[in-house]
Design a protein around this motif. Structure first.
Motif, mmCIF file in Angstrom:
data_model
loop_
_atom_site.group_PDB
_atom_site.id
_atom_site.type_symbol
_atom_site.label_atom_id
_atom_site.label_comp_id
_atom_site.label_asym_id
_atom_site.label_seq_id
_atom_site.Cartn_x
_atom_site.Cartn_y
_atom_site.Cartn_z
ATOM 1 N N ALA A 79 0.824 -1.211 0.000
ATOM 2 C CA ALA A 79 0.000 0.000 0.000
ATOM 3 C C ALA A 79 0.858 1.261 0.000
ATOM 4 C CB ALA A 79 -0.937 -0.007 1.213
ATOM 5 N N ASP A 80 2.036 1.175 0.599
ATOM 6 C CA ASP A 80 2.940 2.332 0.621
ATOM 7 C C ASP A 80 3.354 2.722 -0.787
ATOM 8 O OD1 ASP A 80 2.853 2.281 3.409
ATOM 9 O OD2 ASP A 80 4.570 0.924 3.541
ATOM 10 N N ALA A 81 3.620 1.712 -1.628
ATOM 11 C CA ALA A 81 4.016 1.989 -3.014
ATOM 12 C C ALA A 81 2.877 2.642 -3.779
ATOM 13 C CB ALA A 81 4.461 0.701 -3.699
ATOM 14 N N PRO B 255 9.172 13.362 -11.149
ATOM 15 C CA PRO B 255 9.545 13.272 -9.734
ATOM 16 C C PRO B 255 9.956 11.857 -9.347
ATOM 17 C CG PRO B 255 7.165 13.369 -9.964
ATOM 18 C CD PRO B 255 7.739 13.634 -11.329
ATOM 19 N N ILE B 256 10.680 11.779 -8.247
ATOM 20 C CA ILE B 256 11.173 10.496 -7.724
ATOM 21 C C ILE B 256 10.685 10.352 -6.292
ATOM 22 C CG2 ILE B 256 13.256 9.217 -7.029
ATOM 23 C CD1 ILE B 256 14.711 10.535 -9.372
ATOM 24 N N GLY B 257 10.343 9.137 -5.897
ATOM 25 C CA GLY B 257 9.866 8.891 -4.542
ATOM 26 C C GLY B 257 10.834 8.045 -3.739
ATOM 27 N N ILE B 258 10.943 8.354 -2.450
ATOM 28 C CA ILE B 258 11.713 7.533 -1.513
ATOM 29 C C ILE B 258 10.791 7.160 -0.361
ATOM 30 C CG2 ILE B 258 13.712 7.357 -0.002
ATOM 31 C CD1 ILE B 258 15.029 9.599 -1.488
ATOM 32 N N ILE B 259 10.644 5.881 -0.120
ATOM 33 C CA ILE B 259 9.911 5.409 1.044
ATOM 34 C C ILE B 259 10.939 4.941 2.062
ATOM 35 C CG2 ILE B 259 8.270 3.720 1.944
ATOM 36 C CD1 ILE B 259 7.006 3.645 -0.852
ATOM 37 N N LEU B 260 11.021 5.650 3.180
ATOM 38 C CA LEU B 260 11.964 5.311 4.240
ATOM 39 C C LEU B 260 11.225 4.500 5.291
ATOM 40 C CD1 LEU B 260 14.201 8.455 4.989
ATOM 41 C CD2 LEU B 260 14.926 6.225 4.157
ATOM 42 N N CYS B 261 11.642 3.271 5.482
ATOM 43 C CA CYS B 261 10.964 2.381 6.416
ATOM 44 C C CYS B 261 11.984 1.680 7.303
ATOM 45 C CB CYS B 261 10.115 1.369 5.667
ATOM 46 S SG CYS B 261 11.014 0.485 4.364
ATOM 47 N N SER B 262 11.506 1.100 8.388
ATOM 48 C CA SER B 262 12.426 0.433 9.309
ATOM 49 C C SER B 262 12.751 -0.992 8.884
ATOM 50 C CB SER B 262 11.843 0.432 10.730
ATOM 51 O OG SER B 262 10.596 -0.232 10.747
ATOM 52 N N TYR C 51 7.822 -6.707 -6.372
ATOM 53 C CA TYR C 51 6.502 -6.869 -6.980
ATOM 54 C C TYR C 51 5.657 -5.609 -6.835
ATOM 55 C CZ TYR C 51 7.321 -11.875 -7.599
ATOM 56 O OH TYR C 51 7.823 -13.084 -8.002
ATOM 57 N N ALA C 52 5.820 -4.885 -5.743
ATOM 58 C CA ALA C 52 5.001 -3.695 -5.505
ATOM 59 C C ALA C 52 5.413 -2.522 -6.367
ATOM 60 C CB ALA C 52 5.068 -3.308 -4.030
ATOM 61 N N THR C 53 6.677 -2.475 -6.768
ATOM 62 C CA THR C 53 7.172 -1.320 -7.529
ATOM 63 C C THR C 53 7.371 -1.624 -9.012
ATOM 64 O OG1 THR C 53 9.474 -1.899 -6.966
ATOM 65 C CG2 THR C 53 8.321 -0.373 -5.494
ATOM 66 N N LYS D 119 10.091 6.534 -10.886
ATOM 67 C CA LYS D 119 11.177 5.964 -10.097
ATOM 68 C C LYS D 119 10.769 6.001 -8.627
ATOM 69 C CE LYS D 119 14.572 5.031 -13.019
ATOM 70 N NZ LYS D 119 15.214 3.702 -13.107
ATOM 71 N N LEU D 120 10.876 4.861 -7.977
ATOM 72 C CA LEU D 120 10.493 4.771 -6.569
ATOM 73 C C LEU D 120 11.520 3.901 -5.849
ATOM 74 C CD1 LEU D 120 6.850 4.041 -5.325
ATOM 75 C CD2 LEU D 120 8.886 3.522 -4.014
ATOM 76 N N PHE D 121 12.139 4.466 -4.817
ATOM 77 C CA PHE D 121 13.145 3.747 -4.059
ATOM 78 C C PHE D 121 12.601 3.438 -2.666
ATOM 79 C CE2 PHE D 121 15.367 6.216 -7.225
ATOM 80 C CZ PHE D 121 16.307 5.338 -7.721
ATOM 81 N N VAL D 122 12.819 2.220 -2.231
ATOM 82 C CA VAL D 122 12.432 1.808 -0.880
ATOM 83 C C VAL D 122 13.717 1.526 -0.117
ATOM 84 C CG1 VAL D 122 11.166 0.150 0.534
ATOM 85 C CG2 VAL D 122 10.276 0.822 -1.718
ATOM 86 N N SER D 123 13.969 2.322 0.907
ATOM 87 C CA SER D 123 15.221 2.201 1.662
ATOM 88 C C SER D 123 14.940 2.047 3.147
ATOM 89 C CB SER D 123 16.112 3.437 1.446
ATOM 90 O OG SER D 123 16.463 3.579 0.090
#
Length: 362
Positions: A285-287, A309-316, A325-327, A333-337
């Motif tokens: 859902a975050d993506a 634009p570019i997205g960064i999802i910062l998670c623990s 699969y989600a991205t 462009k979407l980065f999950v870090s």
């Protein structure tokens, strides 16, 4: 009302501060050059001294004692070893030293350096002008010439203090930025259209400077507030090119309001970077939520000349398969870090880096 006397006092204060800083800078540069020359003399003696064999490994201790008897301070065996290392790692300073003393008429005998300068290096004058000897001591610890060049570049670009340099090196910033093949040089010389956004984003991000306790009680608002309170440190951790633009940026659809946690503009990639903060693990859902934000920004906030634009999802935490699969198939462009609020040990950092290298090689 400011009186003429107060204006006069203010001008004198500004003048005093300017020249004190200028004097300090000159003293610092002279001190650094002195240390390099001492290192040169030590190396020269090790190579050509007729009695060098008699001292062997005890050279620095004996030399230190001799200088102490002569009343010269700051010449411990440890410092003398640092001066020698300084000369060996920065032979390119030779030309600057020669010109410096030639200009003031001081006769000092410094021949050509005994070792070759690194393949990539900054002008010696820039280094001496901007770095203290304490900076150089930290740079001695760099794992390679490329790593040292990277940290020198960041000091010159961002005016890092010694403490900021220590943090960057202890968190393996060079390795996390992925510049093992001098990518920094290529980025400076490449057209913006050919830049790869992944070069500018990291995983993980180390946020120990926020000084948050590792507990479940704090909220995403607490995390965001801590980032704003330490914005300068956060920008340094994000990397080159990020400019802060907004927090809690509101966007509205039919009276339903949504808020983007943090918005930056990247001056090199020429695009907005939207950051969503998550306390827990990444979910699909975050993506989807971030994709909505990115579509909105592309249509309503971008101007002529901006890239998407570019997205960064910062998670623990995150599951790599779920992220993939989600991205997959998203237009943006979407980065999950991951973020870490406590600086891990070097062993743990090395493990994280090995995992990331493994993903790249697949």
């Amino acid at each position: 009302m400011i009186t003429n006397l107060q204006l006069l006092a203010g001008k004198i204060r500004e003048t005093n501060t300017y020249f004190l800083n200028k004097a300090y800078k000159q003293v610092n540069t002279a001190y650094t050059i002195r240390n390099w020359i001492i290192g040169y003399y030590i190396v020269e003696y090790e190579q050509d001294g007729e009695d060098r064999a008699a001292y062997g490994q005890h050279l620095f201790e004996r030399l230190s004692q001799s200088l102490k008897v002569a009343g010269i301070k700051g010449m411990s065996a440890t410092n003398l070893r640092l001066f020698r290392q300084f000369y060996l790692l920065y032979p390119q300073i030779h030309q600057t030293v020669s010109v410096e003393f030639e200009n003031i008429g001081y006769q000092i005998f410094v021949d050509s350096p005994a070792c070759k300068p690194p393949e990539i290096s900054h002008p010696a004058g820039d280094l001496l002008d901007r770095l203290s000897f304490s900076h150089f001591i930290e740079l001695f610890k760099a794992s390679s010439d490329a790593s040292r060049f990277f940290y020198e570049s960041e000091i010159l670009r961002n005016s890092w203090s010694v403490r900021e340099l220590q943090r960057a090196m202890s968190s393996l910033l060079f390795e996390r930025t992925g510049l093992s093949e001098h990518r920094e040089i290529r980025c400076e010389q490449t057209n913006v259209d050919t830049l790869v956004p992944a070069q500018f984003f990291r995983d993980p991000y180390l946020l120990e400077f926020l000084q948050l306790e590792e507990k479940a009680q704090y909220t995403e608002c607490d995390l965001e507030a801590a980032i704003i309170d330490h914005l300068q440190s956060f920008l340094l951790e994000l990397g080159k090119g990020f400019c802060f633009e907004a927090r809690q940026k509101r966007i509205t659809f039919d009276n339903a309001h949504y808020r983007i946690d943090l918005v930056f503009y990247h001056r090199i990639l020429k695009c907005h970077v939207l950051v969503d903060l998550k306390l827990g693990d990444f979910s699909h859902a975050d993506a989807g939520q971030m994709n909505v934000y990115l579509n909105y920004y592309r249509e309503n906030e971008s101007v002529s000349g901006d890239n998407p634009p570019i997205g960064i999802i910062l998670c623990s935490g995150k599951n790599e398969a779920l992220v993939r699969y989600a991205t997959a198939g998203l237009a943006h462009k979407l980065f999950v870090s991951k973020y870490l609020i406590n600086l891990p040990s070097e062993v743990e950092l090395e493990r994280i880096l090995k995992e990331e290298r493994g993903k790249v090689q697949k």
